[in-house]
Scaffold this active site. Structure first.
Site, short mmCIF file in Angstrom:
data_model
loop_
_atom_site.label_atom_id
_atom_site.label_comp_id
_atom_site.label_asym_id
_atom_site.label_seq_id
_atom_site.Cartn_x
_atom_site.Cartn_y
_atom_site.Cartn_z
N CYS A 131 0.87 -1.17 0.00
CA CYS A 131 0.00 0.00 0.00
C CYS A 131 0.91 1.23 0.00
CB CYS A 131 -1.00 0.00 1.16
SG CYS A 131 -0.27 0.20 2.79
N CYS A 203 -3.83 -0.75 -2.42
CA CYS A 203 -4.05 0.68 -2.58
C CYS A 203 -4.04 1.02 -4.06
CB CYS A 203 -2.95 1.43 -1.83
SG CYS A 203 -2.78 3.16 -2.23
N CYS A 210 3.59 0.22 -8.72
CA CYS A 210 4.19 -1.06 -8.31
C CYS A 210 5.30 -1.49 -9.26
CB CYS A 210 3.11 -2.12 -8.25
SG CYS A 210 3.70 -3.73 -7.65
#
Length: 258
Positions: A131, A203, A210
């Site tokens: 997250c 999230c 990412c």
């Protein structure tokens, strides 16, 4: 003597609504995709190979009966994430089986699969939860995965912009029998060279940031609101822990078939 073709009992003339609804090929495909990861409508459109208007129509049908839920993206408010409510699907399909014959009622599975001897001998699966701040959602997910899996998962968590562990996250996990007060928040760059079996973003913002991890791990997105972002206070953390618990229990059943 009763004629061979005579009905022995009054049966519904139509199948349960959930079977007629989910039996449509496009809706079934949408549910299969959402069983793996939360998705935006444009992603689902590409995955099922249909026009966006048709995809949205079928998503609306599934949302209308509570099998699918949706929430605005915290990364871009113009986008919406769709999620499959696995617990509702389980319950509705169990009712459908019982409507045909009592013997077809689905027996509720244990809350978490019990590992057998073969599973215990296997190396734990490595799962990374991500997250933004690594201060609540991903820390809670890491702790719950370790607790619920009984050693089946070796979990880790990290964030794109780490910040101090939220005291409500510590409190909610302590009430579930896990002390995370001594854990630190970690930047996901610290895991850049490590291999994981699954990487799960919690999230919407971190999903877009990412990085790729070695070994091509399976990825999934769970679009879960930040419990610290509103004014709900501690109850928001309790709800988040409940949502994560449900998701992780279903994840464990999926992992039993990997």
């Amino acid at each position: 003597m009763t004629a061979p073709n005579a009905p022995t009992a009054a049966l519904p003339a139509e199948p349960p609504d959930v079977l007629r609804l989910t039996g449509h090929p496009v809706r079934w495909q949408l549910m299969n995709e959402l069983a793996r990861s939360d998705r935006m409508v444009r992603e689902l459109t590409a995955l099922v190979g249909q026009r966006q208007s048709l995809t949205s129509y079928h998503l609306g049908q599934l949302c209308g009966v509570g099998l699918v839920t949706k929430r605005r993206s915290s990364a871009d408010g113009r986008d919406t994430y769709y999620s499959l409510d696995l617990a509702t699907c389980r319950d509705r399909l169990a009712e459908a089986g019982a409507a045909l014959h009592p013997g077809l009622r689905l027996v509720p599975a244990a809350s978490t699969p019990a590992p057998d001897g073969t599973q215990r001998s296997r190396s734990p699966l490595r799962v990374l939860f991500l997250c933004t701040g690594n201060s609540s959602r991903s820390q809670m997910a890491e702790a719950l995965a370790e607790q619920l899996s009984g050693g089946r998962i070796a979990a880790a968590s990290a964030g794109s912009r780490p910040k101090e562990l939220h005291p409500h996250a510590v409190r909610v996990m302590r009430e579930r029998g896990v002390d995370i007060s001594g854990r630190r928040s970690t930047h996901f760059g610290e895991f850049a060279e490590e291999r994981f079996d699954r990487v799960i973003s919690l999230c919407d913002r971190v999903r877009e940031a990412c990085p790729e991890f070695p070994g091509n791990p399976e990825t999934a997105h769970w679009s879960i609101a930040d419990p610290a972002s509103g004014e709900a206070g501690y109850p928001a953390f309790v709800r988040t822990a409940d949502v994560l618990t449900t998701r992780i229990r279903f994840l464990l059943h999926a992992l039993e078939h990997t």
